[in-house]
Design a protein around this motif. Structure first.
Motif, PDB file in Angstrom:
ATOM      1  N   VAL A  58       0.854  -1.195   0.000  1.00 16.78           N
ATOM      2  CA  VAL A  58       0.000   0.000   0.000  1.00 16.78           C
ATOM      3  C   VAL A  58       0.886   1.241   0.000  1.00 16.78           C
ATOM      4  O   VAL A  58       2.001   1.209   0.505  1.00 16.78           O
ATOM      5  N   GLU A  59       0.369   2.320  -0.592  1.00 13.10           N
ATOM      6  CA  GLU A  59       1.095   3.590  -0.559  1.00 13.10           C
ATOM      7  C   GLU A  59       0.424   4.508   0.463  1.00 13.10           C
ATOM      8  O   GLU A  59      -0.792   4.723   0.416  1.00 13.10           O
ATOM      9  N   ALA A  60       1.215   5.020   1.390  1.00  9.39           N
ATOM     10  CA  ALA A  60       0.692   5.958   2.383  1.00  9.39           C
ATOM     11  C   ALA A  60       0.531   7.324   1.738  1.00  9.39           C
ATOM     12  O   ALA A  60       1.462   7.837   1.106  1.00  9.39           O
ATOM     13  N   VAL A 112       6.229   4.922   1.181  1.00  9.32           N
ATOM     14  CA  VAL A 112       6.137   6.266   1.739  1.00  9.32           C
ATOM     15  C   VAL A 112       6.804   7.239   0.762  1.00  9.32           C
ATOM     16  O   VAL A 112       7.912   6.978   0.273  1.00  9.32           O
ATOM     17  N   ASN A 113       6.112   8.337   0.468  1.00  8.91           N
ATOM     18  CA  ASN A 113       6.684   9.361  -0.415  1.00  8.91           C
ATOM     19  C   ASN A 113       7.680  10.222   0.367  1.00  8.91           C
ATOM     20  O   ASN A 113       7.408  10.631   1.484  1.00  8.91           O
ATOM     21  N   VAL A 114       8.808  10.477  -0.261  1.00  7.82           N
ATOM     22  CA  VAL A 114       9.852  11.265   0.393  1.00  7.82           C
ATOM     23  C   VAL A 114      10.068  12.537  -0.412  1.00  7.82           C
ATOM     24  O   VAL A 114      10.206  12.490  -1.634  1.00  7.82           O
ATOM     25  N   LEU A 144      10.579   3.354  -0.215  1.00  9.23           N
ATOM     26  CA  LEU A 144      10.584   4.816  -0.258  1.00  9.23           C
ATOM     27  C   LEU A 144      10.398   5.249  -1.699  1.00  9.23           C
ATOM     28  O   LEU A 144      11.102   4.773  -2.590  1.00  9.23           O
ATOM     29  N   GLU A 145       9.424   6.126  -1.924  1.00 11.15           N
ATOM     30  CA  GLU A 145       9.154   6.619  -3.281  1.00 11.15           C
ATOM     31  C   GLU A 145       9.815   7.982  -3.450  1.00 11.15           C
ATOM     32  O   GLU A 145       9.519   8.922  -2.709  1.00 11.15           O
ATOM     33  N   LEU A 146      10.693   8.063  -4.424  1.00 11.98           N
ATOM     34  CA  LEU A 146      11.427   9.304  -4.663  1.00 11.98           C
ATOM     35  C   LEU A 146      11.109   9.809  -6.056  1.00 11.98           C
ATOM     36  O   LEU A 146      11.000   9.033  -6.994  1.00 11.98           O
ATOM     37  N   MET A 174      11.335   4.799  -8.060  1.00 12.52           N
ATOM     38  CA  MET A 174      11.299   6.107  -8.698  1.00 12.52           C
ATOM     39  C   MET A 174       9.866   6.429  -9.078  1.00 12.52           C
ATOM     40  O   MET A 174       9.265   5.749  -9.918  1.00 12.52           O
ATOM     41  N   ASP A 175       9.324   7.448  -8.409  1.00 16.01           N
ATOM     42  CA  ASP A 175       7.924   7.829  -8.575  1.00 16.01           C
ATOM     43  C   ASP A 175       7.771   8.751  -9.790  1.00 16.01           C
ATOM     44  O   ASP A 175       8.725   9.415 -10.197  1.00 16.01           O
ATOM     45  N   ASP A 176       6.580   8.789 -10.349  1.00 15.22           N
ATOM     46  CA  ASP A 176       6.251   9.690 -11.464  1.00 15.22           C
ATOM     47  C   ASP A 176       7.232   9.524 -12.618  1.00 15.22           C
ATOM     48  O   ASP A 176       7.641  10.504 -13.258  1.00 15.22           O
ATOM     49  N   ILE A 195      10.015   1.049 -10.477  1.00 18.22           N
ATOM     50  CA  ILE A 195       9.619   2.258 -11.205  1.00 18.22           C
ATOM     51  C   ILE A 195       8.101   2.380 -11.072  1.00 18.22           C
ATOM     52  O   ILE A 195       7.392   1.382 -11.162  1.00 18.22           O
ATOM     53  N   LYS A 196       7.609   3.591 -10.865  1.00 23.82           N
ATOM     54  CA  LYS A 196       6.175   3.820 -10.959  1.00 23.82           C
ATOM     55  C   LYS A 196       5.927   4.725 -12.160  1.00 23.82           C
ATOM     56  O   LYS A 196       6.380   5.877 -12.180  1.00 23.82           O
ATOM     57  N   ILE A 197       5.226   4.181 -13.163  1.00 21.92           N
ATOM     58  CA  ILE A 197       4.963   4.960 -14.376  1.00 21.92           C
ATOM     59  C   ILE A 197       3.944   6.035 -14.051  1.00 21.92           C
ATOM     60  O   ILE A 197       2.875   5.739 -13.504  1.00 21.92           O
ATOM     61  N   ALA A 231       2.076   0.567 -12.560  1.00 15.60           N
ATOM     62  CA  ALA A 231       1.334   1.596 -13.293  1.00 15.60           C
ATOM     63  C   ALA A 231       0.460   2.335 -12.291  1.00 15.60           C
ATOM     64  O   ALA A 231      -0.291   1.722 -11.541  1.00 15.60           O
ATOM     65  N   GLU A 232       0.579   3.668 -12.264  1.00 16.26           N
ATOM     66  CA  GLU A 232      -0.209   4.499 -11.350  1.00 16.26           C
ATOM     67  C   GLU A 232      -1.437   5.038 -12.070  1.00 16.26           C
ATOM     68  O   GLU A 232      -1.380   5.312 -13.262  1.00 16.26           O
ATOM     69  N   GLY A 233      -2.519   5.219 -11.336  1.00 17.11           N
ATOM     70  CA  GLY A 233      -3.690   5.907 -11.901  1.00 17.11           C
ATOM     71  C   GLY A 233      -4.491   5.058 -12.872  1.00 17.11           C
ATOM     72  O   GLY A 233      -5.037   5.582 -13.849  1.00 17.11           O
TER      73      GLY A 233
HETATM   74 MG    MG Z   1       3.995   8.140  -4.688  1.00 19.37          MG
END
Ligand code: MG
Ligand code: C2E
Ligand code: MG
Ligand code: MG
Length: 287
Positions: A58-60, A112-114, A144-146, A174-176, A195-197, A231-233
């Motif tokens: 899960v993503e906080a 967790v987003n940093v 950790l999402e950077l 690596m976020d976004d 990787i998060k696309i 894949a996000e969203g």
């Molecule tokens: Mg994120």
């Protein structure tokens, strides 16, 4: 005439700037008070295995229950919290709270987003180490999402921090991905696990067209580098089907689940836990 207009323009900007300063100063004071009054809380959005549709983690996601403005989204306060340094105590609170919550959730991961200021601030590696020790969470369950912004400035120093984090055993994603200027260079130079696309590529996904070609290229890159790709969203069944066909590892989005409370996450993963216990019991019975 022109002089007058100029004066009017000046007056307009001066008052707009004043207002902005007032708004920012007030918001800063409100964030500070909100931390003290425990107005911040976390929601958690599940990330699913594309093929089994089991929850992998899960993503906080941070939320602010403001006494008069109601629920405030991070888009409205993260950048100011970042500029004022308030993100450091707030971010530490997010880490502590997310890790503590994850200890209730068996073996799924928590992301967790940093933010850049947090990452560069006084000993981020020590903060993460302390939070892991205090919660007792296994380091491999924390991701950790950077974003690229975190790595932009001093790449040597960023590299040392990232390796320090890897030594603790946490995962780095690596976020976004795809929205920055040098995502590829960062993947080559830094020890990322995933990787998060970015969701804008997913939003545009069609059976044919540029978005799909880009997503397929990122998936190929992930496979070649041994990185998991999320894949996000994901919002539509068609996007889900295309991502499945192209072997994307994990999915996150409103189609499967909105961000929900920690209690709701416990309820969502309970059937997974029961199923796994059944399989284990059967294996023991058979042995
Ligand atoms: Mg994120
Ligand atoms: P992000 O890390 O890229 O998080 C994903 C955002 O997409 C979240 O927005 C999530 O609610 C939203 N989202 C999820 N599924 C869908 C979907 O299917 N469609 C659409 N349109 N959106 C979806 P949220 O919660 O508003 O957070 C926005 C950003 O704020 C996050 O982007 C992250 O950069 C930042 N953020 C959130 N929580 C924290 C935090 O604790 N610390 C820091 N530093 N940043 C945070
Ligand atoms: Mg993202
Ligand atoms: Mg984003």
């Amino acid at each position: 005439e022109a002089k007058n207009a100029g004066r009017e323009t000046y007056r307009f900007f001066a008052s707009a700037m004043n207002d902005e300063v007032v708004v920012r100063t007030r918001l800063e004071a409100e964030i500070r008070a909100g931390i003290a009054a425990e107005e911040f809380f976390l929601l958690y959005q599940p990330r699913y295995d594309t093929h089994t549709m089991r929850i992998k983690g899960v993503e906080a996601l941070l939320r602010w229950r403001h006494p008069t403005r109601g629920l405030v989204s991070p888009a409205e306060f993260i950048s100011l919290a970042e500029e004022t340094g308030l993100i450091i105590p707030l971010g530490a609170w997010v880490l502590r709270t997310a890790c503590q919550a994850a200890t209730n959730w068996d073996d799924i991961g928590v992301s967790v987003n940093v933010s850049p200021a947090q990452f560069r601030g006084a000993d981020f590696v020590a903060t993460v180490r302390d939070v892991l020790a205090a919660s007792g969470l296994s380091p491999h369950r924390l991701e950790l999402e950077l974003t690229e912004g975190v790595l932009l400035e001093d790449t040597d120093r960023a590299g040392r921090i990232l390796h320090g984090l890897k030594e603790l055993g946490v995962l780095l994603s690596m976020d976004d991905f795809g929205t920055g200027y040098s995502s590829l260079g960062y993947l080559k130079n830094f020890p990322f696990d995933a990787i998060k696309i970015d969701q804008r590529f997913i939003a545009d996904l069609q059976p044919t067209g540029d978005a799909r070609a880009i997503v397929q290229a990122v998936l190929g890159l992930g496979r070649a580098l041994g990185l998991s790709v999320t894949a996000e969203g994901v919002e539509t069944p068609e996007q889900l089907m295309l991502l499945r066909m192209d072997n994307c590892s994990e999915l996150q989005g409103y189609l499967m689940s909105m961000p929900v409370s920690g209690a709701e996450i416990s309820a969502l993963i309970e059937p997974q836990r029961v199923r796994r216990d059944d399989v284990e019991a059967a294996a023991i019975a058979a042995s």
